[in-house]
Design a protein around this motif. Structure first.
Motif, PDB file in Angstrom:
ATOM      1  N   GLU A  48       0.733  -1.229   0.014  1.00 21.44           N
ATOM      2  CA  GLU A  48       0.012   0.011  -0.063  1.00 21.44           C
ATOM      3  C   GLU A  48       0.881   1.423   0.037  1.00 21.44           C
ATOM      4  N   SER A  49       0.647   1.920  -0.934  1.00 18.78           N
ATOM      5  CA  SER A  49       1.491   3.264  -1.118  1.00 18.78           C
ATOM      6  C   SER A  49       0.590   4.444  -1.635  1.00 18.78           C
ATOM      7  N   LYS A 106       7.806  -1.841  16.495  1.00 18.88           N
ATOM      8  CA  LYS A 106       6.964  -2.718  15.760  1.00 18.88           C
ATOM      9  C   LYS A 106       6.181  -2.226  14.758  1.00 18.88           C
ATOM     10  N   SER A 107       6.538  -1.132  13.995  1.00 19.91           N
ATOM     11  CA  SER A 107       5.791  -0.775  12.831  1.00 19.91           C
ATOM     12  C   SER A 107       6.817  -1.018  11.572  1.00 19.91           C
ATOM     13  N   LYS A 108       5.925  -1.461  10.798  1.00 20.94           N
ATOM     14  CA  LYS A 108       6.918  -1.630   9.290  1.00 20.94           C
ATOM     15  C   LYS A 108       6.990  -0.590   8.523  1.00 20.94           C
ATOM     16  N   ILE A 109       7.950  -0.136   8.083  1.00 22.05           N
ATOM     17  CA  ILE A 109       8.293   1.270   7.336  1.00 22.05           C
ATOM     18  C   ILE A 109       8.986   0.751   5.880  1.00 22.05           C
ATOM     19  N   GLY A 110       9.534  -0.398   5.737  1.00 24.36           N
ATOM     20  CA  GLY A 110      10.112  -0.369   4.467  1.00 24.36           C
ATOM     21  C   GLY A 110       9.909  -2.363   4.132  1.00 24.36           C
ATOM     22  N   GLY A 111      10.054  -2.587   2.807  1.00 31.27           N
ATOM     23  CA  GLY A 111      10.172  -4.019   2.384  1.00 31.27           C
ATOM     24  C   GLY A 111      10.988  -4.185   1.368  1.00 31.27           C
ATOM     25  N   LEU A 132       9.687   2.127   0.523  1.00 33.25           N
ATOM     26  CA  LEU A 132       9.966   2.819   2.033  1.00 33.25           C
ATOM     27  C   LEU A 132       8.823   3.920   1.989  1.00 33.25           C
ATOM     28  N   ASN A 133       8.334   3.761   3.217  1.00 36.02           N
ATOM     29  CA  ASN A 133       7.002   4.567   3.521  1.00 36.02           C
ATOM     30  C   ASN A 133       7.869   5.901   4.051  1.00 36.02           C
ATOM     31  N   VAL A 134       7.379   7.076   3.523  1.00 35.01           N
ATOM     32  CA  VAL A 134       8.127   8.493   3.715  1.00 35.01           C
ATOM     33  C   VAL A 134       7.419   9.251   4.553  1.00 35.01           C
ATOM     34  N   ASN A 135       6.576   9.848   3.582  1.00 33.18           N
ATOM     35  CA  ASN A 135       5.511  10.891   4.310  1.00 33.18           C
ATOM     36  C   ASN A 135       4.096  10.525   4.229  1.00 33.18           C
ATOM     37  N   GLN A 136       3.540   9.371   4.175  1.00 28.49           N
ATOM     38  CA  GLN A 136       2.435   8.829   4.181  1.00 28.49           C
ATOM     39  C   GLN A 136       1.991   8.768   5.821  1.00 28.49           C
ATOM     40  N   THR A 137       1.000   9.176   5.937  1.00 30.46           N
ATOM     41  CA  THR A 137       0.570   9.267   7.332  1.00 30.46           C
ATOM     42  C   THR A 137      -1.058   8.243   7.440  1.00 30.46           C
ATOM     43  N   SER A 146       3.776   2.141   9.095  1.00 31.86           N
ATOM     44  CA  SER A 146       4.185   3.648   9.574  1.00 31.86           C
ATOM     45  C   SER A 146       5.127   4.312   8.683  1.00 31.86           C
ATOM     46  N   SER A 147       5.511   5.334   8.938  1.00 30.67           N
ATOM     47  CA  SER A 147       6.422   6.049   8.018  1.00 30.67           C
ATOM     48  C   SER A 147       7.191   6.825   8.761  1.00 30.67           C
TER      49      SER A 147
END
Length: 243
Positions: A48-49, A106-111, A132-137, A146-147
């Motif tokens: 999801e991005s 515990k939050s995933k920020i990248g895959g 990588l989740n950068v600025n998504q909230t 998370s980001s």
């Protein structure tokens, strides 16, 4: 190094593979976009991005010459390079959830998704994809996501983050991985999420089991000490960590 920036694409990995079929590409050719519409993770899970708030990067690494039976060295090298970069950006409490999810707390920020091209008994080339989740909230369908912005509390310049990641990946992927095997294992295990902790797992048949994560094998199997006090090895499709 060649960098190809796309306004949008379904998948940077797919785009890079299609380019590779059309012509020979130079080592460390990179495809990147801030709008990946069909991103996927391990086992074809959807990534999801939100457009123009995150990064999707795929790079071609040639001449790896890593033995097939040690293919997880590539994954470890990539994961550790990304951890190192994000640490320099001030992201706290970083870890690697087996096999290659990047977590803060515990939050995933990248895959990471790696697709290897094998010749004989050697890995000759790898297409290395990273989201990588950068600025998504807001994440509607990813409860653990998370980001950088949510964690640190400010917006990040996507180009700055991109070039920081590329620099670190270029540095680490040009090292002789096979000769650094022990060092890579030590570093990976030191950053491994829940290593040495009693955890609950789910098997493909929905059965729940418990055990302690011991580490990974050279070919990327997860080692878990179960209640019989024996170490069991599991592949990606064999077990799911519940946390």
């Amino acid at each position: 190094m060649q960098i190809i920036k796309l306004d949008a694409t379904g998948s940077t990995n797919t785009h890079l593979k299609e380019l590779l079929q059309q012509k020979e590409l130079e080592d460390f050719t990179i495809v990147t976009t801030q709008n990946q519409t069909l991103g996927r993770g391990q086992l074809n899970a959807k990534w999801e991005s939100e457009p123009y708030k995150n990064l999707a990067i795929s790079l071609l690494k040639k001449d790896l010459d890593v033995p097939v039976n040690k293919l997880f060295l590539v994954s470890m090298t990539v994961s550790l390079a990304i951890i190192d970069c994000l640490s320099n950006l001030g992201v706290p409490d970083l870890s690697i959830k087996w096999p290659n999810d990047i977590l803060s707390g515990k939050s995933k920020i990248g895959g990471i998704l790696i697709e290897n091209i094998i010749s004989g008994s050697q890995i000759k080339r790898s297409i290395i994809g990273f989201g990588l989740n950068v600025n998504q909230t807001v994440f509607k369908n990813a409860p653990h996501a998370s980001s950088l912005k949510l964690i640190i509390g400010r917006d990040f310049d996507l180009d700055m983050v991109f070039y920081s990641l590329v620099e670190k990946l270029h540095e680490q992927l040009n090292q002789p991985m096979a000769s650094l095997e022990k060092e890579l294992f030590d570093q990976y295990h030191s950053k491994m999420f829940k290593k040495g902790v009693y955890c609950n797992f789910k098997l493909p048949n929905e059965e729940l089991i418990s055990g302690v994560i011991v580490g990974v094998t050279i070919n990327g199997m997860l080692m878990v000490t179960l209640e019989d006090n024996k170490i069991h090895e599991f592949g990606l499709k064999d077990i799911q960590l519940l946390y």
